[in-house]
Every structure is written in C-alpha cells, then in structure tokens.
Write a protein that holds these residues in place. Structure first.
Motif, PDB file in Angstrom:
ATOM      1  N   ASN A 167      -1.513  50.425  -7.545  1.00  0.00           N
ATOM      2  CA  ASN A 167      -2.264  50.665  -9.026  1.00  0.00           C
ATOM      3  C   ASN A 167      -2.286  52.270  -9.625  1.00  0.00           C
ATOM      4  OD1 ASN A 167      -2.684  47.903  -8.993  1.00  0.00           O
ATOM      5  ND2 ASN A 167      -4.463  48.406  -7.630  1.00  0.00           N
ATOM      6  N   ASP A 168      -2.255  53.035  -8.757  1.00  0.00           N
ATOM      7  CA  ASP A 168      -2.186  54.569  -9.479  1.00  0.00           C
ATOM      8  C   ASP A 168      -0.898  54.963  -9.446  1.00  0.00           C
ATOM      9  OD1 ASP A 168      -2.858  57.068 -10.109  1.00  0.00           O
ATOM     10  OD2 ASP A 168      -4.434  57.283  -8.509  1.00  0.00           O
ATOM     11  N   LEU A 169      -0.362  54.653 -10.544  1.00  0.00           N
ATOM     12  CA  LEU A 169       1.048  55.157 -10.683  1.00  0.00           C
ATOM     13  C   LEU A 169       1.391  56.592 -10.685  1.00  0.00           C
ATOM     14  CD1 LEU A 169       2.328  52.606 -13.359  1.00  0.00           C
ATOM     15  CD2 LEU A 169       2.852  52.340 -10.897  1.00  0.00           C
ATOM     16  N   GLU A 170       0.341  57.159 -11.504  1.00  0.00           N
ATOM     17  CA  GLU A 170       0.227  58.626 -11.661  1.00  0.00           C
ATOM     18  C   GLU A 170       0.423  59.364 -10.028  1.00  0.00           C
ATOM     19  OE1 GLU A 170      -1.600  62.181 -14.344  1.00  0.00           O
ATOM     20  OE2 GLU A 170      -2.000  60.053 -14.725  1.00  0.00           O
ATOM     21  N   ALA A 171      -0.318  59.067  -9.281  1.00  0.00           N
ATOM     22  CA  ALA A 171      -0.500  59.376  -7.948  1.00  0.00           C
ATOM     23  C   ALA A 171       0.782  59.428  -7.109  1.00  0.00           C
ATOM     24  CB  ALA A 171      -1.663  58.858  -7.221  1.00  0.00           C
ATOM     25  N   ALA A 172       1.514  58.039  -7.526  1.00  0.00           N
ATOM     26  CA  ALA A 172       2.431  57.795  -6.713  1.00  0.00           C
ATOM     27  C   ALA A 172       3.717  58.589  -7.016  1.00  0.00           C
ATOM     28  CB  ALA A 172       2.956  56.335  -6.826  1.00  0.00           C
ATOM     29  N   VAL A 173       3.768  58.752  -8.470  1.00  0.00           N
ATOM     30  CA  VAL A 173       4.884  59.489  -9.082  1.00  0.00           C
ATOM     31  C   VAL A 173       4.815  61.009  -8.404  1.00  0.00           C
ATOM     32  CG1 VAL A 173       5.996  60.577 -11.122  1.00  0.00           C
ATOM     33  CG2 VAL A 173       5.104  58.061 -11.060  1.00  0.00           C
ATOM     34  N   HIS A 174       3.616  61.640  -8.646  1.00  0.00           N
ATOM     35  CA  HIS A 174       3.403  62.867  -8.272  1.00  0.00           C
ATOM     36  C   HIS A 174       3.679  63.313  -6.786  1.00  0.00           C
ATOM     37  CE1 HIS A 174       0.420  63.507 -11.681  1.00  0.00           C
ATOM     38  NE2 HIS A 174       1.651  63.595 -12.303  1.00  0.00           N
ATOM     39  N   SER A 175       3.256  62.076  -5.876  1.00  0.00           N
ATOM     40  CA  SER A 175       3.461  62.507  -4.567  1.00  0.00           C
ATOM     41  C   SER A 175       5.004  62.160  -4.246  1.00  0.00           C
ATOM     42  CB  SER A 175       3.008  61.094  -3.875  1.00  0.00           C
ATOM     43  OG  SER A 175       3.137  60.913  -2.286  1.00  0.00           O
ATOM     44  N   GLY A 176       5.962  61.398  -4.883  1.00  0.00           N
ATOM     45  CA  GLY A 176       7.299  61.271  -4.830  1.00  0.00           C
ATOM     46  C   GLY A 176       7.996  62.683  -5.495  1.00  0.00           C
ATOM     47  N   LEU A 177       7.286  63.299  -6.327  1.00  0.00           N
ATOM     48  CA  LEU A 177       7.854  64.627  -6.477  1.00  0.00           C
ATOM     49  C   LEU A 177       7.463  65.704  -5.826  1.00  0.00           C
ATOM     50  CD1 LEU A 177       7.933  63.945 -10.460  1.00  0.00           C
ATOM     51  CD2 LEU A 177      10.000  64.176  -9.029  1.00  0.00           C
ATOM     52  N   SER A 178       6.518  65.569  -4.844  1.00  0.00           N
ATOM     53  CA  SER A 178       6.022  66.583  -3.977  1.00  0.00           C
ATOM     54  C   SER A 178       4.854  67.399  -4.933  1.00  0.00           C
ATOM     55  CB  SER A 178       7.035  67.313  -3.129  1.00  0.00           C
ATOM     56  OG  SER A 178       7.861  66.514  -2.548  1.00  0.00           O
ATOM     57  N   LEU A 179       4.190  66.936  -5.904  1.00  0.00           N
ATOM     58  CA  LEU A 179       3.397  67.779  -6.605  1.00  0.00           C
ATOM     59  C   LEU A 179       2.008  67.789  -6.103  1.00  0.00           C
ATOM     60  CD1 LEU A 179       4.768  66.987 -10.117  1.00  0.00           C
ATOM     61  CD2 LEU A 179       5.220  69.021  -8.720  1.00  0.00           C
ATOM     62  N   ASP A 180       1.235  68.598  -5.983  1.00  0.00           N
ATOM     63  CA  ASP A 180      -0.219  68.407  -5.524  1.00  0.00           C
ATOM     64  C   ASP A 180      -0.924  68.049  -6.633  1.00  0.00           C
ATOM     65  OD1 ASP A 180      -0.728  70.926  -6.721  1.00  0.00           O
ATOM     66  OD2 ASP A 180      -0.416  72.077  -5.231  1.00  0.00           O
ATOM     67  N   GLU A 181      -2.252  67.809  -6.430  1.00  0.00           N
ATOM     68  CA  GLU A 181      -3.253  67.423  -7.550  1.00  0.00           C
ATOM     69  C   GLU A 181      -3.430  68.472  -8.433  1.00  0.00           C
ATOM     70  OE1 GLU A 181      -6.656  65.510  -5.916  1.00  0.00           O
ATOM     71  OE2 GLU A 181      -5.513  64.201  -4.929  1.00  0.00           O
ATOM     72  N   GLU A 182      -3.479  69.687  -8.142  1.00  0.00           N
ATOM     73  CA  GLU A 182      -3.958  70.734  -9.102  1.00  0.00           C
ATOM     74  C   GLU A 182      -2.666  71.056  -9.918  1.00  0.00           C
ATOM     75  OE1 GLU A 182      -4.701  75.682  -8.775  1.00  0.00           O
ATOM     76  OE2 GLU A 182      -4.852  74.556  -6.749  1.00  0.00           O
ATOM     77  N   GLU A 183      -1.516  70.926  -9.457  1.00  0.00           N
ATOM     78  CA  GLU A 183      -0.387  70.931 -10.638  1.00  0.00           C
ATOM     79  C   GLU A 183      -0.102  69.812 -11.416  1.00  0.00           C
ATOM     80  OE1 GLU A 183       2.770  71.292  -7.342  1.00  0.00           O
ATOM     81  OE2 GLU A 183       3.430  73.235  -8.288  1.00  0.00           O
ATOM     82  N   ASP A 184      -0.456  68.599 -10.905  1.00  0.00           N
ATOM     83  CA  ASP A 184      -0.357  67.455 -11.829  1.00  0.00           C
ATOM     84  C   ASP A 184      -1.486  67.644 -12.780  1.00  0.00           C
ATOM     85  OD1 ASP A 184       1.267  66.594  -9.894  1.00  0.00           O
ATOM     86  OD2 ASP A 184      -0.145  65.509  -8.746  1.00  0.00           O
TER      87      ASP A 184
END
Length: 248
Positions: A74-91
């Motif tokens: 359900n959390d598409l944004e978190a999934a995409v950021h995880s796939g791109l190896s971006l941490d939450e702060e960068e996101d």
C-alpha cells in the motif's frame, strides 16, 4: 550519472513494451510508481532503469497470477524509495526540493508580460531597424550609390517595426514553451499555442492594412544615414539602463 537522449529513449521504449503487456490495473499502478521514481533524488539513469526493471517484475507477476499491488504493497512511495536505495531523509527532501526547483524554473520561464516588457521589445525593434537602415545607407554612400531611400523613415514604418517585433518575440516564446520537465512529460512534444500565434500575426496584419493606406499622410522623418546609425546604436545601448531589472 547522466544519460544520453538516445539511451533514455531506448530504456523508455523498453518500458513501453512492458507496459503494453499489463492489465489496466497494473498499468495504473506502474504509472504511479514511475512518477514517484522520477521525482526522487536518484539520478535519471537509475530512475529509468529501475522503472524498467519494475515493469518486468510486474509483467512476470501478472503471468504468475499476482497483481502489482502485491509486489509493492500500500505504501508505494516507500517501496519505490527502497528499490532505489534512498533513505527516508533523502526522500523527504526530494518530495519538497524538486517542487521548489520546478516552481522557480517555471517562474523564470514564464516571466510576466508587462507594458514595460512590450515597450522594451518595441524600443529594441525600432532601434535595430534604424541601425540597419543607417548602416546600409552608409555602405551604399561609400560605393557612390543612391542613399535617398535610406535618408528618411516614416512613422508607419516605425509602427510596423514595433508591432512586428512584439509579434515575432511572442511567437518565438510560444514556440519555445515545453511541458514541465518532470516524469512522463519530460519528452512530450511541445504544445504550440496556435491561437496565440494567430492573434499576434493578426495584429501585425491589422497594422499593415490600417496603416498602409495612411502611410502617405503619416509623418516622414528625414534622417541622414549616419544619424540613423547613431540613434540605433544609442537606442540599443540604452536597453539595459532603461528596461533592465533594478537590483534593490
């Protein structure tokens, strides 16, 4: 890491191949994650290659009887950021920073068309015409030619130069307008505002049709070629002092 236009088109064409094999629901979700990926701080090549790999995963999952929603939750944004190896702060920063850049870029590209803006174009157009007329007259004079045609300018010609200059600049501005440089719109074909272009051309034609019959009744200014040249040079030199933005 940058990416060439050719490589970008190649990857995006492969993305479209995967997209064509998806169900409507999966297409919708794929477009959502693509938009999220292109708005992250990851470089463009990484974004496009991840989107391509995501498309392949969705198509494979579809063949296996699974939906794309199962892959990304359900959390598409978190999934995409995880796939791109971006941490939450960068996101978090990426969700605000690109928008501010886009706003600033839009404001720079779409400067307000004020009376001062049009006056500057008209001033520059008339100055340039006088510069050309004076320079041509001097050259013709040096070669013992007839400088009479270059020794006067009518008010009608000045009006046409001013309005025509405004029309030309506005037409070029409209032709140069592109969609926002974000997501799927990055490589969209520029939309030409035909209505705006036609309006500006109509104004020029109107001036010609209304003014031409009056050309003989409008004042004519007798100017030696060197005088026209000097006026043109001075006029162009005064553009920045008169119309430049003042730093407060």
């Amino acid at each position: 890491m940058g990416i060439s236009y050719k490589k970008l088109r190649e990857i995006q064409n492969r993305q479209m191949t995967e997209l064509s094999q998806m169900t409507p629901d999966n297409v919708k979700l794929f477009n959502q994650i693509s938009t999220i990926a292109r708005n992250t701080t990851a470089d463009e090549r990484a974004q496009e290659e991840w989107i391509l790999s995501a498309g392949k995963e969705i198509v494979q999952a579809q063949k296996d009887g699974r939906s794309a929603q199962e892959l990304y939750g359900n959390d598409l944004e978190a999934a995409v950021h995880s796939g791109l190896s971006l941490d939450e702060e960068e996101d978090s920063a990426s969700s605000e920073h690109p928008k501010s850049l886009e706003t600033n870029s839009t404001q720079q590209q779409k400067q307000p068309r004020t009376p001062k803006w049009y006056a500057m174009i008209a001033w520059a157009s008339v100055s340039f015409i006088l510069l050309i007329q004076g320079g041509a007259g001097l050259i013709i004079g040096w070669t013992d030619g007839d400088i009479e045609p270059f020794s006067h300018i009518s008010l009608f010609s000045i009006i046409v130069a001013a309005v025509g200059g405004i029309a030309l600049v506005e037409m070029l501005r409209r032709l140069a307008e592109r969609p926002d440089d974000q997501g799927a719109d990055r490589n969209a074909v520029p939309k030409i505002n035909l209505r705006g272009i036609v309006i500006y051309l109509a104004v020029v034609v109107l001036v010609l049709f209304v003014g031409y019959p009056l050309r003989d009744s409008l004042p004519v200014f007798n100017l030696a070629p060197w005088v026209s040249l000097v006026i043109g040079i001075v006029g162009l030199a005064l553009l920045r002092p008169l119309f430049g933005q003042k730093k407060g």
